[in-house]
Structures are given as C-alpha cells and as structure tokens.
Design an enzyme around this catalytic site. Structure first.
Site, PDB file in Angstrom:
ATOM      1  N   ASP A 196     -11.626   1.710  -5.816  1.00 34.90           N
ATOM      2  CA  ASP A 196     -12.368   0.768  -4.982  1.00 34.90           C
ATOM      3  C   ASP A 196     -13.192  -0.133  -5.898  1.00 34.90           C
ATOM      4  O   ASP A 196     -14.073   0.339  -6.621  1.00 34.90           O
ATOM      5  CB  ASP A 196     -13.283   1.532  -4.019  1.00 34.90           C
ATOM      6  CG  ASP A 196     -13.815   0.660  -2.899  1.00 34.90           C
ATOM      7  OD1 ASP A 196     -13.421  -0.519  -2.829  1.00 34.90           O
ATOM      8  OD2 ASP A 196     -14.625   1.155  -2.095  1.00 34.90           O
ATOM      9  N   ASP A 236      -9.006  -5.195  -2.616  1.00 35.11           N
ATOM     10  CA  ASP A 236      -9.842  -4.578  -3.651  1.00 35.11           C
ATOM     11  C   ASP A 236      -9.777  -3.057  -3.658  1.00 35.11           C
ATOM     12  O   ASP A 236     -10.652  -2.416  -4.248  1.00 35.11           O
ATOM     13  CB  ASP A 236     -11.288  -5.029  -3.494  1.00 35.11           C
ATOM     14  CG  ASP A 236     -11.887  -4.593  -2.161  1.00 35.11           C
ATOM     15  OD1 ASP A 236     -11.118  -4.217  -1.256  1.00 35.11           O
ATOM     16  OD2 ASP A 236     -13.122  -4.637  -2.022  1.00 35.11           O
ATOM     17  N   GLU A 237      -8.766  -2.466  -3.033  1.00 31.37           N
ATOM     18  CA  GLU A 237      -8.684  -1.002  -3.068  1.00 31.37           C
ATOM     19  C   GLU A 237      -7.247  -0.531  -2.970  1.00 31.37           C
ATOM     20  O   GLU A 237      -6.382  -1.214  -2.430  1.00 31.37           O
ATOM     21  CB  GLU A 237      -9.541  -0.370  -1.970  1.00 31.37           C
ATOM     22  CG  GLU A 237      -9.143  -0.741  -0.557  1.00 31.37           C
ATOM     23  CD  GLU A 237      -9.990  -0.023   0.485  1.00 31.37           C
ATOM     24  OE1 GLU A 237     -10.210   1.192   0.330  1.00 31.37           O
ATOM     25  OE2 GLU A 237     -10.416  -0.692   1.453  1.00 31.37           O
TER      26      GLU A 237
END
Length: 358
Positions: free
Chosen positions: A10, A104-105
């Site tokens: 993350d 973003d993860e």
C-alpha cells in the site's frame, strides 16, 4: 511462515507523494490533493495534514477550516495512472503472482518462497529505488490479515502477523478496522453492545444472523476472527466502466441535465474504445438533493461502445426517470464488460478505473 503467505503493498499517501516529487519545496508541509468545487473532497492528504484531521474523503471546505495553512493541489489523475504503471511494473519484476487492486495497492502471493519476508523487503526497497516513493507492506496468511497489517504502522511500515496475532493485536479495535464494515454496520453493532472486534468475534452466530441475516451475520464474525480464504487473483476483469460528476450546485430539469449526460457518455465511450471493450448494459445514476440515489439500466442484444447507442439509451433512461427534485450527482455506465471479454482472446489489462462504480 507455514502455509499461505500473502503481502499487501500500500503506497503511502500516493497522490501527495507523487505531487511532492514535482514540488519538492512542499515537503514537510501539510498538503492536500483536492478539487476546487464547493463539493470537492480530498483524495489524499499528507501525514502532516492528517495531524489536523484531514483525511481522504474529507470535504475540501472542511479541510480548509481544519488546516487553513495547508497547500491544496488539484488532482492530476492521468499522471497518477502513469506513475501507477511504473509501480506495478516493479512488482511484476520481483513477484510472479500479483493482484492489482487499485492505482496504489496490490497483493503479492509469496507462498512457497523460502524467505518470503526477505522477498517482501526486497520489493519495498525496489519500489523506493525505482520510483522514489515510499510504501507500507503487510504480511499474513490471508488477504485480510495482510491488508490490516499494511495499515498498522503507516507510513513506511512493515508488519508481519499471523491470524492469532492479528486477533490479539486488534482485539480492542473498532469493527470499522475491517475493510467492508462501514459506519452503518458499526452503529448497528454498537446498538447491540458490540464495540470491539473481540466482542464481535465472540458473538454467537445465531445472534448475528438474527440481527444481520444469515449471510452477513456469520460473515461479520468470521472477518472479526480474521478468517479469510480468498486467494490472490492475477487477472481482474472490470465488469463495468462509468463516469459521473457531482455538481457544484444542484441542477434541475432535463434541459440542464442532458448536456452533462452527453459529455459523460462521450468520455466513457472514448475510454471503452481505447480499451476495445464493450458491454450490453447501459445505465444511469442520479443522486437527488435529498441524497437519495436512483439507478436505471437497460440491457441490449449486442455489446457496444458506440457513443450514439450509449448516449441515446442513457438519455432515454433519464427522460423516463424525469428527476422529481434537483440533482446533485449524475452518472452513466456500461456494464457486462466481463461477458464481452470472455468471448475474445485475452489482451493487455485495461486501465484502472478511478471513478466510483454505479
């Protein structure tokens, strides 16, 4: 770690971190990425801004009141997508099985590696070296444990937990800690005297089933015990693509709404054409000024991404609904993309979808 080993990567304040690379003079200051309209919300806030109570989804006007000294930057989603592609390329270079779940993860399947913890450390270092961005990583026997672990010591965290360790560490935490348990469910649990995960985990399944139904009730107890059998899925096909907008001021009447719907339809069809994707179901989403949300949809015989078809169908649905009150939000979507994708050879993954699904 015996058995499955899953890592959740993350990125730390991704949008802000990307912006700070372009504006290094803002490092150390409270920075908020948000739109400028009266109904805009923060997409990301720096950790300096979070100390003032500004987080993702905080209304921009409230963020300005909480932290008047903050620097506000308008979002640049095209740039964020580009940086996300760089990030995911790093992950795929180091790990065979990667499930991308957002810009973003991602989840990494490290099962079977001789030293999974060391492998995760290498990934963390490679992200920093290749992109200049920081991330937090959680390791666990399941997606749920890994996800919660990655958030436990942000920013720049690295936390490994077994299921038992997660139960112990978060026993006193609110059920809201678990992804998917929202404020309304937390309120209902509190009304039954359940305010901590340990209390939820110990609640008889029969009681939870009576309160929440036979599917959701037992599920709540399972996730409170960090039981999760989901596996890392390396291919994710989006079932729908949508575009929507929240108005700065409520709009009333079809004459005001139809031009907006046409613009949204054009944006949506441009993306679908670029991805070479089509769907049979066309729908609209209308949120009125009383915050009630209404959806309408129509399924055709053949998959399409033709603007004329999407625009006319969406317009017909809007006219049939004929909003009885001023409109706060309007959206259009094409669904059933997974059906169309299943009938043709697999190609490159489609671009990530930033907008909320309808």
């Amino acid at each position: 770690m015996d058995g499955p080993c899953i890592a959740h990567v993350d990125m730390d304040a991704f949008y802000v971190s990307v912006e700070l690379q372009r504006r290094p003079e803002l490092r150390g200051l409270p920075v908020v990425v948000a739109g400028s309209g009266p109904r805009a919300v923060a997409t990301t806030a720096s950790y300096e801004a979070r100390k003032f109570g500004v987080f993702s989804a905080t209304p921009a006007e409230r963020a300005r009141r909480l932290c008047p000294q903050a620097v506000f930057i308008p979002p640049d989603f095209e740039h964020y997508r580009e940086r996300s592609r760089e990030l995911m390329a790093v992950l795929h270079e180091h790990v065979e099985r990667v499930e991308v779940v957002g810009l973003d993860e991602a989840y990494l399947d490290l099962t079977g590696l001789e030293r999974p913890r060391a492998a995760a450390r290498r990934v963390k270092a490679a992200i920093r070296e290749s992109t200049g961005l920081g991330c937090s990583i959680g390791l666990g026997p399941s997606k749920l444990v890994a996800k919660v672990a990655s958030d436990a010591e942000k920013p720049d965290g690295f936390v490994e937990l077994s299921r038992a360790a997660a139960c112990e560490r978060f026993a006193g935490s609110s059920p809201a800690l678990i992804p998917g348990i929202g404020p309304k469910t937390v309120e209902r649990l509190a009304s039954h005297g359940i305010q901590a995960l340990a209390e939820l985990a110990a609640t008889p399944p029969s009681a939870l089933a009576a309160w929440f139904g036979h599917r959701l009730g037992p599920h709540l107890a399972r996730v409170a015990r960090f039981e999760d059998e989901r596996t890392v899925q390396t291919v994710r096909v989006a079932k729908s693509e949508s575009r929507e907008t929240t108005f700065d001021h409520d709009l009333r009447g079809l004459a005001a709404l139809e031009p907006v719907l046409e613009t949204l339809s054009a944006q949506l069809c441009e993306t679908l054409a670029r991805q070479d994707r089509r769907g049979r179901t066309i729908g609209i989403k209308v949120r009125l000024d009383d915050f009630s949300t209404h959806t309408r949809a129509r399924t055709g015989e053949h998959p399409t991404n033709e603007l004329s078809v999407v625009r006319e169908t969406a317009r017909d649905l809007l006219r049939e609904f004929d909003p009885p009150r001023p409109v706060r939000l309007l959206g259009v979507r094409v669904a059933g993309l997974d059906e169309e994708a299943a009938t043709r050879p697999s190609g490159a993954p489609s671009a990530g979808q930033l907008e909320l699904s309808l």
